[in-house]
Structure formats: C-alpha cells, structure tokens
Design a protein around this motif. Structure first.
Motif, mmCIF file in Angstrom:
data_model
loop_
_atom_site.group_PDB
_atom_site.id
_atom_site.type_symbol
_atom_site.label_atom_id
_atom_site.label_comp_id
_atom_site.label_asym_id
_atom_site.label_seq_id
_atom_site.Cartn_x
_atom_site.Cartn_y
_atom_site.Cartn_z
ATOM 1 N N PRO A 1 -11.872 -10.103 -11.806
ATOM 2 C CA PRO A 1 -11.627 -11.413 -12.418
ATOM 3 C C PRO A 1 -10.203 -11.479 -12.959
ATOM 4 O O PRO A 1 -9.695 -10.506 -13.508
ATOM 5 N N LYS A 2 -9.566 -12.606 -12.791
ATOM 6 C CA LYS A 2 -8.213 -12.802 -13.326
ATOM 7 C C LYS A 2 -8.312 -13.032 -14.830
ATOM 8 O O LYS A 2 -9.317 -13.529 -15.345
ATOM 9 N N GLY A 3 -7.217 -12.709 -15.538
ATOM 10 C CA GLY A 3 -7.187 -12.961 -16.971
ATOM 11 C C GLY A 3 -7.074 -14.450 -17.249
ATOM 12 O O GLY A 3 -6.798 -15.256 -16.355
ATOM 13 N N LYS A 4 -7.282 -14.798 -18.525
ATOM 14 C CA LYS A 4 -7.124 -16.191 -18.925
ATOM 15 C C LYS A 4 -5.678 -16.624 -18.657
ATOM 16 O O LYS A 4 -5.415 -17.755 -18.291
ATOM 17 N N TYR A 5 -4.741 -15.688 -18.889
ATOM 18 C CA TYR A 5 -3.327 -15.952 -18.630
ATOM 19 C C TYR A 5 -2.837 -14.997 -17.540
ATOM 20 O O TYR A 5 -2.346 -13.911 -17.837
ATOM 21 N N PHE B 1 -5.286 -11.139 -20.079
ATOM 22 C CA PHE B 1 -4.174 -11.032 -19.128
ATOM 23 C C PHE B 1 -4.570 -10.274 -17.871
ATOM 24 O O PHE B 1 -5.339 -9.311 -17.933
ATOM 25 N N SER B 2 -4.035 -10.719 -16.742
ATOM 26 C CA SER B 2 -4.107 -9.919 -15.521
ATOM 27 C C SER B 2 -2.704 -9.833 -14.961
ATOM 28 O O SER B 2 -1.883 -10.715 -15.215
ATOM 29 N N ILE C 1 3.648 -16.868 -16.074
ATOM 30 C CA ILE C 1 2.516 -16.581 -16.953
ATOM 31 C C ILE C 1 1.754 -17.883 -17.106
ATOM 32 O O ILE C 1 2.335 -18.902 -17.515
ATOM 33 N N ALA C 2 0.478 -17.833 -16.728
ATOM 34 C CA ALA C 2 -0.363 -19.028 -16.760
ATOM 35 C C ALA C 2 0.359 -20.214 -16.104
ATOM 36 O O ALA C 2 0.443 -21.296 -16.669
ATOM 37 N N GLU C 3 0.938 -19.950 -14.942
ATOM 38 C CA GLU C 3 1.594 -20.952 -14.114
ATOM 39 C C GLU C 3 2.899 -21.489 -14.693
ATOM 40 O O GLU C 3 3.517 -22.382 -14.134
#
Lengths: 586, 161
Positions: free
Chosen positions: B75-79, B118-119, B137-139
């Motif tokens: 799973p990817k991180g939230k950010y 984070f990922s 970071i987070a797009e």
C-alpha cells in the motif's frame, strides 16, 4: 503447394511456405545451434521465443542477423549460417550468457548433459571475457521431486512454455524485469505452496542445471550398503526401453535383462517388477470399470462416468488442485508403484516372515512426481511408507556408472518371483494409451466372457493429444478416450464439468507420449524420434510376452488366491485403493 | 501465503473492473491500472481475483505486476514520495537526496512507513528538469532540493492531519 527456393550456405533448398530457416537448414543436414528453441514435433511441446539469439544467421540484404528459429524462408533468400560474422556473434552471445552463470560445471548435476555447456565447447570458448553481477532475487529450492537453482537459469522460457502452454498448470512465469528477471512460481512462492503437480516437464526441457531432479542416489547407496536392510527394487515399464540410451545404446533398445543384472550387482536383495503391479492395477481398475458400468446399465443415475485412470501421480495432483468438485470420477485404484509397495510390505513380508520395517522398497521410475507420490501421508500408514523412495531412470544410470558396472556387457537375468512375472498388458503402461489398452483387454474378456479376436487396440496408440475409440461389449458401445499432457486433460475436465464428456472410460497421463516421455528419463533434447523409438520398444516388449493379459498372469492369480480374495475385496480395498483430497489453492 | 482476506466490497470492485473490460485477458494492464487506482495497490488476493475472472494463471498477472514499476504490491503512504532519478536530477545529486529520504523515513525504495504516512519510490523525469533535483510529495513538486531540506519537509507533512 508452391515451394519456396532459397540458398543456405551456398546450397539450394526448397521448402514449403511457412518453414523457418532453422527447419530448412535442418532438412539439408545443416545443424544450426539453438538454445531457447525446442520443438518436440508431433506433440505440443514447443518453445521459440527467439530470445537467446544463439541461432542467428546472416541473411543477404538484411542489416541485422536474423534468429533462424523465428524467421520464415522467403523466395530467393540467401542465408549464411557459418560466416565469420555469425560465428563471432554467436560466440559473444554465449560469452555474455556466461557472464552471470555460475562457473561450477564440474559439480553441476547437469554436467555433460547441459546444452549451454555443449555450445561453449562447440564455439571454442576458452576464457570468460565478461564478468557480471550476481542477482539476489533468484531462489534455490529442493522439493520432494524437483531441485531448483535459478542462478543457472538462462531465461530461455522453455519451462514456462511447458508449464503454461503444454501442461496448463500455469505455475512458472517470468517475474520482474531487466537484470532482475527470473522464472519463478506464482508470487515467488516455493513449488510446494503452489499448484505445481511435480510432472517435471520443466526439468525435462531445461537446457541447463537450473531445474533438475531431487537426487536420491546417495541415500540409496547407503541403504544398499546397510547389512540390516532388505532393499528391493521395482522398475517401471518405461525404464527398460530408455535406460540403454545412457550407455550409448540406440533409443528404443530393450534392456530388461541387463537392467535386472545391474540392479542385482548394485546389491538389491530382490529385483521385482512394477509391470507385475501394473497387472494388479488392471485387475482392480478393471473391476471398478465393470462395477460402474453394470450399475450404469442397471439404470443407476448416480454412478460417476467416465471413470478415469489414476496411475499418474502428476495427473492426480492436477485434478486435486483444479477439479476438487470432480474427485469421484477417477478410479480409486492406487498407482502400480504404490500397489507394489503395499503388497511387498504385507503379503511378501508375511510369506517370508520378514519384518516390513527392515524392508526398503525403491521404485525406479521414468517420473519425478513419483518421488512426491510415495511421500503422500496416506501412502505412509503409521509413518511407514509403502514405497520408501523413488529414483529416476537417469539416477539409476548414474548409480550403475558409479558402481563400476559395464552395462552393455551385462548378461540378461530374469526378475525374482513372485512379484516379477508380468503380462504384455503391464508392459504397455509406459506409453500413452497403454493403460487403456491393458484395461480393455481384461475388461473385454471378463465382461463378455468371450475371447478377444484381436489383442491390439491400435486406435488408442500414438502421439495424438486426445484419442478416442468405441469398443463393442456384447452389443454395448463402450466409448473410451485417451489424453496425454495435462493441457489435454484440462480440455476433458472442463467438458466433464459442463456435463459434456460423453465417454465411459478415460485415460490420462501427464507427460507427452506417456511415461516414456517422463521427466526422469534420459533427456530427449527435443528429439521426438527418441520418444517414438521408446514407444515402439514398449509395444515390442508386449508382443514378446507369452502372456499378454493381466488377468492371465499366474503370479497375479496366485496373489488373489493366497491373499486378496478377489478384486475390490475388503483387503484389496484396504491395500490397493486410495482417496483424493481437495487441494485447491484459492 | 495469501493470509490477507479481501472485503466483499473489494472483490465486487475488482469484478466490476474486469466486467467493464469484458473479462478480456488482453486488457490485463488496463484492468490492473484501474484496480490499483480504486484500491490503492495490488496485493496477492487482488491479483488472484483478476486471474480467476480473466481465466489466466495468477503467475501471468504476477509477472505483469512485477514487470511494471507503476504497479505496487504494497500500500502507498498517505503522502507518496517520488524522487526523480532522471539524468538532469541525477547529475545534480538526486542519489544523495534519495539516501537522505531513506535515512529520514527509515524505509527503502518501494516501502511504506509503519504509520502508513509515507511511501518512497523513484521515477524518471517529471518534466521539471530546470528545477533539478526534483521530488514529488503527495503530487506536489519540490525543486532545487538539498538533502538538508528533507527533514523539515517530511516533518511538516508528518504533523498534518
């Protein structure tokens, strides 16, 4: 049909449209080296991804070298298979393969039978000019049947082709990319945690030492040297028509008598015959066929037809994994090898007052799945295996060489009694259609009470993937079907699941050609003539037997009189029959 | 082993995606793409459902998932953090940037922090070579990064809710 004319190495060649340069060259005796390519003509075993580039040739007017296995001939083409440019390129390609290949040929299990090693010799490679990295994602694993050492993999994809396109098992596939690419079981699992059937066809086609059998020869040597153990041998039908190849004999040479002599010289206390147990299988399976048929004809709607053979352990694994809803269809009869073990450790031991715990039953098989089969829990009552372990035809050849035996000079010796006598029906178990033919010979005579006008059922012989025949049983048309390779078995099973399989008896063998093409046999390196010669030898062995029907084997008659009573008796059920398990992964 | 169980809702979503593409094995990449955008990542059970629906071995699906770096089995991180390793960024020290991200986050490339925030991944070029070295970071694109800036940026995201 219009022919295509071209020149290869200044020779004029005329071929049918759609012929590859490789096949065209072969037709005029030019043997272009190959590595990833394999084509077991007449079967569905084929791999030509043109990925290794070893077979490259120079085509006039074309800038790049062309892979001959995947390039079609065209009119007027001018091809050079041995120009300086080609020879230099081939050598470099092989050298690059060696750059990340372990440099341990001396101790590699595939040494002297390795296709990469042969190319290195053929290309006169004497140094390793490139040194590459070693990648860490590859795995080593020893399963019950197969040893996997992916450091030796050259990514030819042959194993992936047979696992997916031939066997439809779909366990092996390429994962990751670039230098990290490896061929691995689904989700990088170990074989034992996947749908792998241990058919071993990946081993049969692997050009290098990446996939080999689990070796039991040291274990057997130890047992043979142990004075407290009684070691008995049972070689399978297909072994005696292939073993000679390991000693330079022509494919299809029957070496039954020499095989027995060799086993005796190796130190086996008794040398019996799996062919005997094949006859026993026919007695039990034949009785089961007739029982189901009679119930069916009496109007019993619940009877499961077609009945399917159950001798092949990879096929058993296959339906346990993929068709857990259809486990009632296959015969409950154990395989001949397991029947042999069960009878040896009961009847034979009791007759001789021998403690079965001292007896080591070793099966000599053309098969790798047999190594797994004898470890199945239900075949080890109270932790005591009926068959202690299995060695392949190749392993036996290695043992014979290790024991300083000159195989070609051995005299012929007969099998020991009472489990050494067999009929021609037992002998043909080793070829696709053989179990069916053997069963038909007995079922016909026992069911109709009439003598068979002709013993040979040629409709079920040969390499066609799915064969069918109809036999007149006192006016009842018995419809039978024979399939080899698990891909063909899947076609039948999918039809059965849909209720569209209109046969009464079905035979399945997992390997192409049946056991003669088993994964424990001497490597065929893609030469179909070897399998054909073995099949012919199997039928010659049958013709040469004085008794050719299982129910007329005097040792079998004696076994029933003395011990089992009759087929499907309580004792027969207990010793000679088994049950199946739902092993589906999802 | 596939110890992880999928929720009925997740299975329904995967089946819906497969049906949308007529369960055509030739559309495997597109199907995996959409499954990942709906579910966030492609763990083993997801691949098994796809394989069953399309009638192909799970090994084929796994082969494709591991071939393309876009697909992820974790799973990817939230950010999600992506460090550009394209030529321009690389010559301006992207490797040192990446090392600093690994050190600060305590994870390797392709992994996710235990708190799921984070990922860390690498990519090749986001088209902002003038700002090299670059990370997203987070797009959000961060340009002209210096390894010394990393701790502060990560802390700022970590303190968000």
């Amino acid at each position: 049909m219009k022919k295509i004319n071209l020149t290869i190495d200044k020779r004029t060649v005329s071929v049918a449209p759609g012929t590859t340069i490789l096949d065209a060259a072969e037709s005029v005796g030019i043997a272009i080296p190959t590595l990833c390519h394999i084509d077991l003509k007449g079967t569905c075993v084929k791999n030509n991804p043109a990925s290794c580039r070893i077979c490259v040739v120079e085509v006039e007017g074309r800038r790049n070298l062309a892979p001959s296995c995947a390039t079609m001939c065209t009119e007027g083409m001018v091809v050079y298979t041995n120009s300086a440019r080609v020879i230099r390129a081939r050598k470099t390609i092989a050298e690059l393969m060696l750059s990340d290949h372990p440099n341990d040929c001396l101790t590699c299990p595939k040494c002297s039978d390795c296709e990469l090693q042969r190319l290195v010799m053929r290309f006169n490679i004497r140094t390793m000019p490139f040194t590459g990295g070693e990648q860490s994602t590859r795995k080593k694993e020893v399963t019950a049947a197969i040893t996997r050492n992916m450091d030796k993999c050259i990514l030819c994809r042959r194993c992936e082709s047979v696992c997916n396109n031939v066997q439809s098992v779909g366990v092996l596939g390429a994962v990751r990319r670039g230098f990290d690419t490896t061929i691995a079981p689904t989700f990088d699992r170990m074989f034992k945690d996947t749908n792998c059937t241990y058919c071993g066809q990946c081993v049969a086609v692997c050009p290098t030492g990446a996939l080999t059998e689990r070796d039991n020869t040291d274990r057997l040597m130890d047992d043979l040297c142990d004075p407290n153990k009684i070691v008995i041998a049972q070689p399978a039908p297909a072994v005696r028509v292939a073993l000679g190849e390991e000693f330079g004999m022509k494919p299809g040479t029957i070496v039954t008598g020499k095989l027995v002599s060799a086993l005796k010289q190796l130190g086996f206390t008794k040398v019996f015959d799996t062919d005997f147990a094949a006859d026993l299988t026919i007695m039990e399976e034949g009785a089961e066929i007739m029982k189901r048929l009679k119930a069916f004809l009496a109007g019993d709607k619940s009877v499961k037809l077609p009945i399917m053979t159950s001798c092949c352990p990879a096929w058993v694994n296959f339906f346990e994994h993929n068709y857990p809803d259809l486990l009632d269809y296959p015969s409950s009869a154990k395989s001949p090898a397991q029947m042999f073990g069960a009878i040896a450790k009961t009847w034979w031991c009791e007759k001789r007052s021998i403690n079965p715990k001292k007896v080591v039953v070793v099966s000599i098989m053309p098969c790798l799945a047999k190594k797994y089969e004898c470890e199945r829990e239900e075949f080890c009552p109270d932790g005591q295996p009926d068959v202690d372990y299995s060695i392949s035809t190749r392993e036996l050849a290695r043992l014979i060489k290790r024991a300083n035996i000159r195989f070609a000079d051995l005299p012929d010796t007969d099998f020991d009694t009472p489990m050494g006598e067999s009929s021609g029906a037992g002998a043909i178990f080793g070829a696709t259609g053989g179990v069916m033919e053997a069963a038909l010979r007995t079922v016909y005579e026992v069911y109709t009470g009439k003598e068979l006008p002709k013993l040979e059922f040629t409709e079920v012989r040969g390499l066609e993937g799915i064969k069918e025949a109809t036999i007149d049983l006192n006016g009842f048309p018995l419809k039978v079907c024979v399939a080899h390779t698990l891909g063909n078995a899947r076609i039948l099973m999918d039809r059965l699941r849909k209720g569209e399989l209109d046969y009464h008896v079905v035979e399945v063998m997992a390997c192409p050609g049946g056991c003669i093409g088993g994964a424990g046999q001497p490597y065929h390196h893609g030469n179909i003539e070897i399998l054909q010669a073995r099949a012919k030898a199997i039928y010659r062995e049958d013709e040469g037997k004085p008794i050719r029907m299982s129910h007329k084997n005097p040792d079998i008659i004696k076994l029933y009189e003395e011990y089992l009573g009759e087929p499907l008796s309580e004792r027969s059920e207990q010793l000679l029959h088994t049950h199946y398990f739902n092993k589906s992964i999802d | 082993m596939s110890e992880m169980k999928l929720s009925c809702e997740a299975v329904r979503q995967i089946e819906e995606v497969c049906d949308k593409f007529n369960n055509d094995a030739g559309e495997l990449i597109a199907i995996l793409h959409e499954c990942q955008s709906r579910l966030g990542y492609l763990p083993e059970p997801v691949q098994r459902v796809v394989a069953r629906k399309l009638g192909i071995p799970a090994s084929k699906v796994y082969g494709v998932v591991t071939f393309y770096s876009f697909f992820s089995m974790t799973p990817k991180g939230k950010y999600p953090i992506s460090v550009c390793l394209g030529t321009a960024c690389y010559v301006r020290g992207a490797d040192k940037l990446l090392e600093e991200f690994k050190r600060v986050l305590g994870i390797d490339v392709g992994e996710t922090t235990p708190d799921g925030k984070f990922s860390l991944d690498c990519l090749r070029c986001v088209g902002a070579c003038g700002l090299a070295p670059v990370a997203t970071i987070a797009e959000k694109v961060y340009g002209r990064l210096n390894p010394a800036d990393i701790r502060k940026i990560v802390d700022e995201f970590a303190s968000r809710e």
